[in-house]
Design a protein around this motif. Structure first.
Motif, short mmCIF file in Angstrom:
data_model
loop_
_atom_site.label_atom_id
_atom_site.label_comp_id
_atom_site.label_asym_id
_atom_site.label_seq_id
_atom_site.Cartn_x
_atom_site.Cartn_y
_atom_site.Cartn_z
N UNK A 1 -5.63 5.51 -2.78
CA UNK A 1 -5.20 6.87 -3.14
C UNK A 1 -6.43 7.70 -3.45
N UNK A 2 -6.60 8.82 -2.72
CA UNK A 2 -7.75 9.67 -2.99
C UNK A 2 -7.45 11.10 -2.56
N UNK B 1 -8.89 3.42 8.96
CA UNK B 1 -8.62 4.12 7.70
C UNK B 1 -7.94 5.47 7.91
N UNK B 2 -6.77 5.46 8.55
CA UNK B 2 -6.00 6.68 8.76
C UNK B 2 -5.42 7.14 7.42
N UNK B 3 -5.39 8.44 7.20
CA UNK B 3 -4.87 8.99 5.96
C UNK B 3 -3.57 9.75 6.19
N UNK B 4 -2.72 9.73 5.14
CA UNK B 4 -1.44 10.43 5.16
C UNK B 4 -1.27 11.21 3.87
N UNK C 1 3.89 12.36 -2.56
CA UNK C 1 3.44 13.68 -3.01
C UNK C 1 1.96 13.72 -3.35
N UNK C 2 1.24 12.63 -3.03
CA UNK C 2 -0.19 12.61 -3.28
C UNK C 2 -0.58 11.97 -4.59
N UNK C 3 0.40 11.59 -5.42
CA UNK C 3 0.06 11.06 -6.75
C UNK C 3 0.44 9.61 -6.96
N UNK C 4 1.38 9.09 -6.16
CA UNK C 4 1.87 7.74 -6.42
C UNK C 4 2.36 7.09 -5.14
N UNK D 1 -5.23 13.28 -3.12
CA UNK D 1 -3.88 13.63 -2.70
C UNK D 1 -3.42 12.98 -1.41
N UNK D 2 -4.17 12.00 -0.92
CA UNK D 2 -3.81 11.31 0.32
C UNK D 2 -3.82 9.81 0.09
N UNK D 3 -3.08 9.10 0.93
CA UNK D 3 -3.16 7.64 0.93
C UNK D 3 -3.85 7.22 2.22
N UNK D 4 -4.69 6.18 2.10
CA UNK D 4 -5.48 5.72 3.23
C UNK D 4 -5.21 4.25 3.48
N UNK D 5 -4.93 3.93 4.74
CA UNK D 5 -4.69 2.55 5.11
C UNK D 5 -5.89 1.67 4.85
#
Length: 241
Positions: free
Chosen positions: A72-73, A228-231, A52-55, A75-79
């Motif tokens: 974590x940045x 650095x793909x983000x999800x 959900x962008x927080x954890x 609201x996204x997670x980055x590889x």
């Protein structure tokens, strides 16, 4: 002078990462809409929210034990290059819909698989490719391909650095008395465009998948391929058989 040198070094290290999320004047979009983020889709009430962008609390490293240290940045997670793939703590079988929003970095000097490479694996075994394939004729290893199995029928990619989405309808393979009677099946919408329609997956483990017994449930896996793909906004909706 020593303090000044440190500041310059920090700026030099940080700059390449920042540049990957900004298009330059050399990039020419085919149409303005390709530069517009896909509209984020809220999770339905019955969905299982995986991110959900927080954890990152619902994820572990590929080994099933290690703590996830992707970034974590906003609201996204980055590889993080070298950290490795991550999987959900929970496993999923039967039929479900998976929603994933992602964006790939701008890597104009990269070639082929060297541009924003990652992947979304259903049950840890069946990959829908993530790649910067903007403006290309799509093949079986390009963005939205069922990796090595089927190319998307349409290249629906947005420009790199722009948020995109997958909605994947998945049916796990079926077995009777230990024998497979039906293969896994996937329908994929990329940015709202149907690019696969009930495609039968003709392998029990696409390249770099977790493998294991295909008759058992498996996790969702996001691939670390050194980019650095983000999800963001990852959720799964179980579908009754």
């Amino acid at each position: 002078m020593r303090f000044l040198s440190c500041v310059v070094l920090i700026i030099a290290v940080a700059a390449p990462s920042q540049a990957q999320w900004k298009l330059d004047d050399a990039f020419k979009p085919a149409k303005p809409a390709d530069l517009e983020d896909v509209k984020s889709t809220p999770a339905p009430a019955a969905a299982i929210v995986l991110f959900d962008g927080t954890s990152l609390g619902k994820w572990v490293k590929r080994d099933g034990k290690g703590e996830v240290k992707w970034t974590l940045k906003d609201g996204a997670m980055e590889g993080v290059k070298g950290h490795g793939d991550i999987i959900t703590k929970d496993t999923f079988g039967g039929r479900f819909q998976l929603h994933v929003e992602f964006r790939v970095p701008y890597e104009p000097t990269g070639q082929g698989q060297g541009r924003g490479n990652s992947g979304v694996y259903l049950q840890g075994r069946y990959e829908v490719q993530v790649l910067d394939s903007y403006g290309l004729k799509s093949g079986k290893n390009d963005c939205a391909a069922i990796y090595g199995i089927a190319a998307p029928t349409v290249n629906a990619c947005k420009a790199p650095t722009v948020w995109q989405s997958y909605d994947i309808e998945f049916a796990a393979p079926k077995f009777e008395n230990g024998k497979k009677t039906e293969p896994a099946v996937m329908t994929v919408h990329h940015n709202g465009v149907k690019v696969h329609d009930a495609v039968k997956v003709t392998t029990d483990n696409t390249t770099s998948g977790l493998g294991g017994d295909p008759a058992t449930p498996g996790p969702i896996m996001l691939q670390d391929h050194g980019h650095p793909v983000q999800f963001r906004n990852v959720w799964l909706l179980p579908v009754k058989e």
